[in-house]
Design an enzyme around this catalytic site. Sequence first.
Site, mmCIF file in Angstrom:
data_model
loop_
_atom_site.group_PDB
_atom_site.id
_atom_site.type_symbol
_atom_site.label_atom_id
_atom_site.label_comp_id
_atom_site.label_asym_id
_atom_site.label_seq_id
_atom_site.Cartn_x
_atom_site.Cartn_y
_atom_site.Cartn_z
ATOM 1 N N ILE A 178 0.844 -1.203 0.000
ATOM 2 C CA ILE A 178 0.000 0.000 0.000
ATOM 3 C C ILE A 178 0.876 1.249 0.000
ATOM 4 O O ILE A 178 0.616 2.201 -0.741
ATOM 5 C CB ILE A 178 -0.977 0.009 1.194
ATOM 6 C CG1 ILE A 178 -1.960 -1.154 1.096
ATOM 7 C CG2 ILE A 178 -1.741 1.325 1.262
ATOM 8 C CD1 ILE A 178 -2.831 -1.340 2.316
ATOM 9 N N CYS A 179 1.920 1.251 0.790
ATOM 10 C CA CYS A 179 2.816 2.415 0.853
ATOM 11 C C CYS A 179 3.560 2.606 -0.466
ATOM 12 O O CYS A 179 3.705 3.736 -0.940
ATOM 13 C CB CYS A 179 3.812 2.248 1.993
ATOM 14 S SG CYS A 179 3.052 2.221 3.620
#
Length: 176
Positions: free
Chosen positions: A66-67
């Site tokens: 996600i990052c």
Amino acid sequence: MNRKSERPDAVKIQGKPLTLMGPKLEIGDAAPDFRMVNVALKPVTFEDLKKGIKIFSVIPSLDTPICSTQAMRFSEESKKIEGVRCYTVSMDLPFAQDRWCTLSKVDSFFMLSDHREASFGESYGVLIKELRLLSRAVFIADENNVLRYVEYCEDIYNHVDYTASLEAAAQLAGSV
């Protein structure tokens, strides 16, 4: 504002509540100063950044999907908006940030590490007390260093609202 203030249950990790350190900033607040380092290990403060509109894309770690997606998306999309610079902020060591940039073909100039002092995390209210990581968030400061967009994710496993934040940046750029 008290930088050392605690906000219990302000963020979650998959439903588990955690404490954020620092104030909850709002639209209209002055963008706080900070002390971080870039991938060359040189100190960077808010005043060192170029004038204009600044997006701070805050992530826990580039080593998570996600990052990585957030860093890549803001890096690519912000280039399309004239007068806007996006800075990815995390607690990752500068070496890890540089490695990710090389592998992802992203300009490392726009990576800032808060690992030394957690200055950004405490000033912007995104430092997770229990983990010493930053919570997922987006802050956009205008040319006068006033916050014009603020988004704190309720759960760090959720994505930020890319559309809303990028539209806010584009609108600011159009009004400059």
